[in-house]
Scaffold this motif. Sequence first.
Motif, short mmCIF file in Angstrom:
data_model
loop_
_atom_site.label_atom_id
_atom_site.label_comp_id
_atom_site.label_asym_id
_atom_site.label_seq_id
_atom_site.Cartn_x
_atom_site.Cartn_y
_atom_site.Cartn_z
N SER A 119 0.57 -1.50 -0.55
CA SER A 119 0.31 -0.28 -0.30
C SER A 119 0.79 1.02 0.01
O SER A 119 0.45 2.50 -0.64
N THR A 120 1.85 1.16 1.00
CA THR A 120 2.81 2.44 1.06
C THR A 120 3.28 2.67 -0.59
O THR A 120 3.46 4.29 -1.14
N TYR A 121 4.21 1.61 -1.22
CA TYR A 121 5.12 1.54 -2.85
C TYR A 121 3.92 2.36 -4.01
O TYR A 121 4.07 3.04 -4.26
N ASP A 122 2.76 1.75 -3.30
CA ASP A 122 1.66 1.51 -4.68
C ASP A 122 1.59 2.75 -4.50
O ASP A 122 1.06 3.94 -5.61
N THR A 123 0.80 4.04 -2.90
CA THR A 123 0.49 5.20 -2.94
C THR A 123 1.66 6.65 -3.36
O THR A 123 0.98 7.35 -4.54
N CYS A 124 2.40 6.16 -3.01
CA CYS A 124 3.46 6.77 -3.47
C CYS A 124 3.99 7.21 -4.91
O CYS A 124 4.89 7.85 -5.43
#
Length: 321
Positions: A119-124
Amino acid sequence: MQDKSRWFRALLFGSIYFVEGAILTFFSGFNALYLRSFDLSYSLIGTAGAVALLPFVLKIFIGMLSDRVNLLGMGHRKPFMIIGILLQALGALLVPLVNPVASFPLYLGLLLLISLGMSTYDTCADGLSIDTTPPEQRGFVQGVMVGARALASHLLAAIIGWLVTRLSWSAVFWFIAVVTLLPLPLVLYRGFALIRAGYLLERDGLRLRWGLRSEDIPLNLVEWIRPAAELGISLPLPSFSVTGAILGKHDVPDLGPVEFLAAERENMLVVATASKAFAISPVDVKGFLKTYQQVAELGSLNPIPQGSIVPAVFVRQVWSD
């Protein structure tokens, strides 16, 4: 140069979404099969699936955090992307060490770790694609991202099935960990220029830094600073021009010698002095120009000493045009 930037973006964001597709493939189909291999009840499998999806609800907060926090001075997107990739890889490596029956809460914790990383790398990555992709290229980049995720879903489903049949479930998680790390060199490369490049504009002068190369220009020697796109002339790039590093020197009609110390051609600024010009690429172009206007109006009180350091290696590599 624009084509290189375009394809680098496609490769970077496509690889990120390929990794996302790989882990989604596991969550959507193979997680239940893996847990059934331990004869875990369907109610617990459903609980595991629900827990794995929790970080998706938090994506809006991850985006808000990324928007507001410049982590370690390295940017708002790339550091969070690196952390997310590493969290997912770490979780995938640890899963085979945990027996879901004996340590079900610990298994849930690892699912949360993997999902939080994704979720972190996808959002960023979404934020970085909007921040750095010109509007006319966004459709192309978005298409590559969605296509890469779909490709991963189909390809990884077959590979995971083969690994389970021929090897073991542990091999599946090791494989996912390796695939997860594939975009990491690209993310680090994209951040390399921003880490190594520095442009410090203050009331008494401008300091340019790129690795061991440095240039100190007293403010009273700066004639003007303008966007390269507004000069009305073509600005040919030096021979050493790749995405993330545009280095070298070119003689440009009406400008004279121009030294490039830039990361990107888009939003490039030209700093003119009496003897030469410099092409730079600050992260916040509008903020840089606003600061220059302010310090130029105030005037310099104690000009910095003029200085230049040109390492021999730098000269040999990028001043050979």
